[in-house]
Write a protein that holds these residues in place. Sequence first.
Motif, short mmCIF file in Angstrom:
data_model
loop_
_atom_site.label_atom_id
_atom_site.label_comp_id
_atom_site.label_asym_id
_atom_site.label_seq_id
_atom_site.Cartn_x
_atom_site.Cartn_y
_atom_site.Cartn_z
N SER A 160 2.70 8.99 7.19
CA SER A 160 1.89 8.52 6.06
C SER A 160 0.53 8.03 6.54
CB SER A 160 2.65 7.46 5.27
OG SER A 160 3.26 6.54 6.12
N ASP A 193 -0.64 -4.26 3.55
CA ASP A 193 -1.25 -3.00 3.96
C ASP A 193 -0.23 -1.97 4.47
OD1 ASP A 193 -0.64 -4.38 6.21
OD2 ASP A 193 -2.69 -4.53 6.99
N ASN A 217 0.84 -1.21 0.00
CA ASN A 217 0.00 0.00 0.00
C ASN A 217 0.87 1.26 0.00
OD1 ASN A 217 -2.42 1.45 0.11
ND2 ASN A 217 -2.54 1.40 2.35
N LEU A 227 -0.31 5.86 8.83
CA LEU A 227 -0.39 4.41 8.88
C LEU A 227 -0.12 3.89 10.28
CD1 LEU A 227 1.50 3.97 5.56
CD2 LEU A 227 -0.87 3.31 5.93
C1 NAG Z 1 -3.55 2.33 2.52
O1 NAG Z 1 -3.06 3.58 2.97
C2 NAG Z 1 -4.02 4.58 3.13
C3 NAG Z 1 -3.33 5.84 3.58
O2 NAG Z 1 -2.29 6.14 2.71
C4 NAG Z 1 -5.06 4.16 4.16
O3 NAG Z 1 -6.07 5.13 4.23
C5 NAG Z 1 -5.66 2.82 3.76
O4 NAG Z 1 -6.49 2.36 4.79
C6 NAG Z 1 -4.56 1.80 3.51
N1 NAG Z 1 -5.12 0.57 3.01
C7 NAG Z 1 -4.87 -0.59 3.59
C8 NAG Z 1 -5.50 -1.77 2.95
O5 NAG Z 1 -4.15 -0.70 4.56
#
Ligand code: NAG
Length: 380
Positions: free
Chosen positions: A286, A269, A205, A288
């Motif tokens: 980011s 993810d 991701n 996360l």
């Molecule tokens: C991927 O990253 C975004 C933020 O950059 C976040 O909103 C999203 O939940 C993430 N998706 C997963 C599957 O973790």
Amino acid sequence: MIRPSFYLLLSALAASSLAQDTSGCGKAQTFAGLTRRFTVTSSNVQRNFSVHLPRNYDANNQYPTILGFHGAGGVGLYFEADTRFSSTRWSDGRILVYPDGIDGVWATGIGGNSTTPLDEDLQFVSDLLDNLRSNFCIDSTRIYATGISNGGGIINRIACSPTVGANFAAFAPVAGAYTGFIRFGNATCQPYKTPIPIISFHGGNDTIVPYTGRTGAVATPDIMDWLNEWAERNRCGNATEETINGTVHHYTWDCDGIEKAMEHWKEDDMGHCWPSRSPNFSQLASGLLPTEIEGNDLIVEFFERWDVEDRGTGEQPSATETGGTLTSTESSSPSGTSEAPSQSTTGDGGSAAGRVAGSMGMVVFGMTIAMFGGWIIALV
Ligand SMILES: *[C@@H]1O[C@H](CO)[C@@H](O)[C@H](O)[C@H]1NC(C)=O
Ligand SMILES: *[C@@H]1O[C@H](CO)[C@@H](O)[C@H](O)[C@H]1NC(C)=O
Ligand SMILES: *[C@@H]1O[C@H](CO)[C@@H](O)[C@H](O)[C@H]1NC(C)=O
Ligand SMILES: *[C@@H]1O[C@H](CO)[C@@H](O)[C@H](O)[C@H]1NC(C)=O
Ligand SMILES: *[C@@H]1O[C@H](CO)[C@@H](O)[C@H](O)[C@H]1NC(C)=O
Ligand SMILES: *[C@@H]1O[C@H](CO)[C@@H](O)[C@H](O)[C@H]1NC(C)=O
Ligand SMILES: CC(=O)N[C@H]1CO[C@H](CO)[C@@H](O)[C@@H]1O
């Protein structure tokens, strides 16, 4: 075959000429357990770096040394704070070195924001190592490089250099921006030995350096293409994949008769950040959450398996188990254009990942916010 002996010769020459510089041994240092800033002049530019010495640094003991390369828009201190490699959990018994790129960027051989020629950054790494060897007691057979993003891009270039690269026993890029290594790209790669041990990490991701590659002025390759090119250079068999909790994929390759000379961790993810089980700055930046794996533990464990002089020791070496043991199931790659590592076993595999005894985390984190709070992490 002429290649193996050629590489062995190269590596023997490199090792014999480099391993002997222990002139830094015996020089007392006053910052054991601490990080200090230094400079070295390279290509007529004053370059900056910091060094973290282990607690109880003994000037007569040769230490393994890890160089950590920051991402674009950063400096070495940022990488140190984000990864926490200097905390005793990882810095005991090791010297950590955090160099600064010019204007926050490493030359990775193409344009973009880096105006430093690649050769100058490679020369800097070489001059930096000379400087380190003459001031600290470095074990030249056990020098390693890790880095994130643009820092992953530069260590990929180092790994591809037959001269500067010959100083390093193994590499660990995270979320690497391997500019110049797009499919059919023109980057040259002439590693000093086969295989070059590499453990790499990338988030599925990652929106900054996407797993499936990025087009435009600063194009980056599909990570599977990049892995397959290294697997070819390293004369690896097919990859074996282990999936953990459905979202963490651990690929390993046996290469040229050496077990698990390449490893790759893909966390579906995970975004553009350092993999850590505790929250960290690049993760927060980011938006996360902590990842399921502890990158530092995996990196340090991988590094411990390799030195410059030989071709490495496979994990649990066994004469009957080298080569030819890989499974081969076809599976589609993210881009659909490259040959993907095979899917095979599943298992817990979590034993390699450890836990963070994160005591200094919040202190470092606070300092990081104070120092870098205003920065946009323009990770190229
Ligand atoms: C991927 O990253 C975004 C933020 O950059 C976040 O909103 C999203 O939940 C993430 N998706 C997963 C599957 O973790
Ligand atoms: C090194 O650090 C000094 C002092 O902070 C700074 O002025 C200089 O620009 C830095 N050099 C490079 C090449 O970044
Ligand atoms: C150069 O850096 C600036 C910010 O420092 C960024 O906005 C821009 O996208 C970068 N350009 C490239 C080509 O990376
Ligand atoms: C390699 O490709 C880059 C990007 O397309 C280009 O700027 C560079 O001139 C090329 N180098 C060579 C040697 O062809
Ligand atoms: C590797 O995979 C390819 C394609 O799936 C297969 O043809 C080949 O036999 C495999 N090689 C080994 C050594 O398993
Ligand atoms: C897998 O998930 C379980 C339950 O959520 C968790 O306890 C375990 O630590 C996870 N394993 C890894 C390797 O992340
Ligand atoms: C500065 C900071 O908060 N760093 C975090 C990032 O990763 C480490 C582990 O490597 C965490 O424990 C830190 O909290």
